[in-house]
Design an enzyme around this catalytic site. Structure first.
Site, short mmCIF file in Angstrom:
data_model
loop_
_atom_site.label_atom_id
_atom_site.label_comp_id
_atom_site.label_asym_id
_atom_site.label_seq_id
_atom_site.Cartn_x
_atom_site.Cartn_y
_atom_site.Cartn_z
N ASN A 9 0.71 -1.24 -0.05
CA ASN A 9 0.04 -0.03 0.22
C ASN A 9 0.88 1.36 -0.08
OD1 ASN A 9 -1.97 1.92 0.45
ND2 ASN A 9 -2.63 1.12 2.26
N PHE A 10 0.82 1.90 -0.91
CA PHE A 10 1.59 3.11 -1.32
C PHE A 10 1.36 4.41 -0.28
CE2 PHE A 10 3.63 2.79 -5.71
CZ PHE A 10 4.09 1.14 -5.52
N LYS A 11 0.06 4.28 0.32
CA LYS A 11 -0.83 5.23 0.94
C LYS A 11 -0.52 6.76 0.67
CE LYS A 11 -0.56 2.67 5.09
NZ LYS A 11 -0.75 2.47 6.71
N HIS A 92 -10.04 0.33 4.68
CA HIS A 92 -8.68 0.58 5.29
C HIS A 92 -8.66 1.31 6.61
CE1 HIS A 92 -4.68 1.47 6.20
NE2 HIS A 92 -4.15 0.41 5.47
N GLU A 139 -5.68 -6.22 10.25
CA GLU A 139 -4.77 -5.12 10.31
C GLU A 139 -5.21 -4.42 11.74
OE1 GLU A 139 -2.42 -3.52 6.59
OE2 GLU A 139 -4.31 -2.24 7.24
N ILE A 144 -0.15 -0.65 13.16
CA ILE A 144 -0.18 -0.04 11.54
C ILE A 144 1.18 1.23 11.69
CG2 ILE A 144 -1.04 1.33 9.75
CD1 ILE A 144 -3.52 -0.25 10.21
N GLY A 179 2.86 -3.57 10.47
CA GLY A 179 4.28 -3.88 10.84
C GLY A 179 5.23 -4.90 10.13
N ALA A 200 2.83 -1.66 4.24
CA ALA A 200 3.27 -0.23 3.46
C ALA A 200 4.74 0.06 3.80
CB ALA A 200 2.21 0.75 3.94
N SER A 201 4.98 0.46 5.18
CA SER A 201 6.14 1.27 5.41
C SER A 201 7.44 0.33 5.36
CB SER A 201 6.05 1.72 6.93
OG SER A 201 5.69 0.59 7.74
O1 G3P Z 1 -2.24 -1.01 4.11
C1 G3P Z 1 -1.10 -1.48 4.88
C2 G3P Z 1 -0.68 -0.94 6.20
O2 G3P Z 1 -1.86 -0.40 6.84
C3 G3P Z 1 -0.01 -1.65 7.05
O3 G3P Z 1 1.01 -0.49 7.16
O4 G3P Z 1 3.19 0.26 7.59
O5 G3P Z 1 2.19 -1.46 9.21
O6 G3P Z 1 3.12 -1.94 6.78
P1 G3P Z 1 2.71 -0.87 7.72
#
Ligand code: G3P
Length: 220
Positions: A9-11, A92, A139, A144, A179, A200-201
């Site tokens: 997810n590029f957000k 989301h 999630e 997150i 995470g 994402a991150s």
């Molecule tokens: O959509 C994926 C996201 O909500 C998780 O984010 O940065 O924890 O991988 P992250």
């Protein structure tokens, strides 16, 4: 065995929007893997990303259950499809919608267009699974963007959500996220009963996205 997914997810990360989104999509497209790797991009970046990385599967981050007509500012599924989107996230944690919104969206999109509905917990996952989206991704919002993968911080929520979804449907695919950073996290997610991860991150905020992606797919 079900196909295994790595959904990025590029957000609206600065490192994953505009030209940076195109660069990240090119990196994702260059990774050789049997996993189904997907970039989830802003509606603004959809066309550019699809044209620069035509072999990469691209989804949008949100859609509205509307048709052609007087719908100022809403995100129209048919336009997204015409611009190359193969699927969407919906609900989301950072863009919650009503259950009716999700049900109507599922009625609006054509067969073959993938809808992944996000759930914050097991109860929401149950409610979403009853609508029969292609995937439900669990999630926990508090994890997150953090450093600890849900598969380590709360493996129980992943396994119990996977079981709960299976009690409702054999068809709905199961993902988990929050995470997730590396191949061990992905392997654990699969061992806990999912078909892969939504993250994402771990890709958008790292120095070497190619290396992070290679690590993520290394055990599947
Ligand atoms: O959509 C994926 C996201 O909500 C998780 O984010 O940065 O924890 O991988 P992250």
């Amino acid at each position: 065995m079900r196909e295994q997914l790595v959904v990025v997810n590029f957000k609206t990360y600065e490192t994953a929007h505009g030209i940076a989104a195109e660069k990240l999509a090119l990196i994702m497209e260059s990774i050789e893997t049997d996993a189904r790797m997907i970039a989830v991009v802003s509606a603004f970046d959809l066309s550019a990303v699809v044209s620069v990385a035509p072999n990469l599967e691209v989804w949008t981050q949100h859609l509205d259950p509307i048709s052609f007509g007087s719908n100022t500012g809403w995100l129209h599924p048919e336009t997204a499809i015409q611009r190359g989107a193969k699927g969407t996230l919906i609900n989301h944690a950072e863009h919650k919608v009503s259950i009716e919104h999700i049900a109507m969206l599922l009625d609006t999109v054509p067969e073959g267009f993938t809808v992944c509905a996000c759930a914050a917990d097991i109860d929401e996952a149950r409610a979403l699974s009853a609508l029969m989206p292609d995937y439900v991704a669990v999630e926990p919002p508090e994890l997150i963007g953090g450093d600890i993968s849900v598969t380590t911080a709360d493996p129980e929520i992943v396994s119990s959500t996977a079981r709960a979804i299976r009690e409702i449907s054999e068809e709905v695919g199961i993902l988990c996220g929050a995470g997730v950073k590396n191949g061990n996290d992905v392997l654990k997610a699969i061992e806990l009963g999912t078909s892969g991860v939504l993250l994402a991150s771990g890709v958008t905020k790292v120095e070497d996205a190619a290396q992070a992606l290679k690590d993520l797919i290394s055990k599947i």
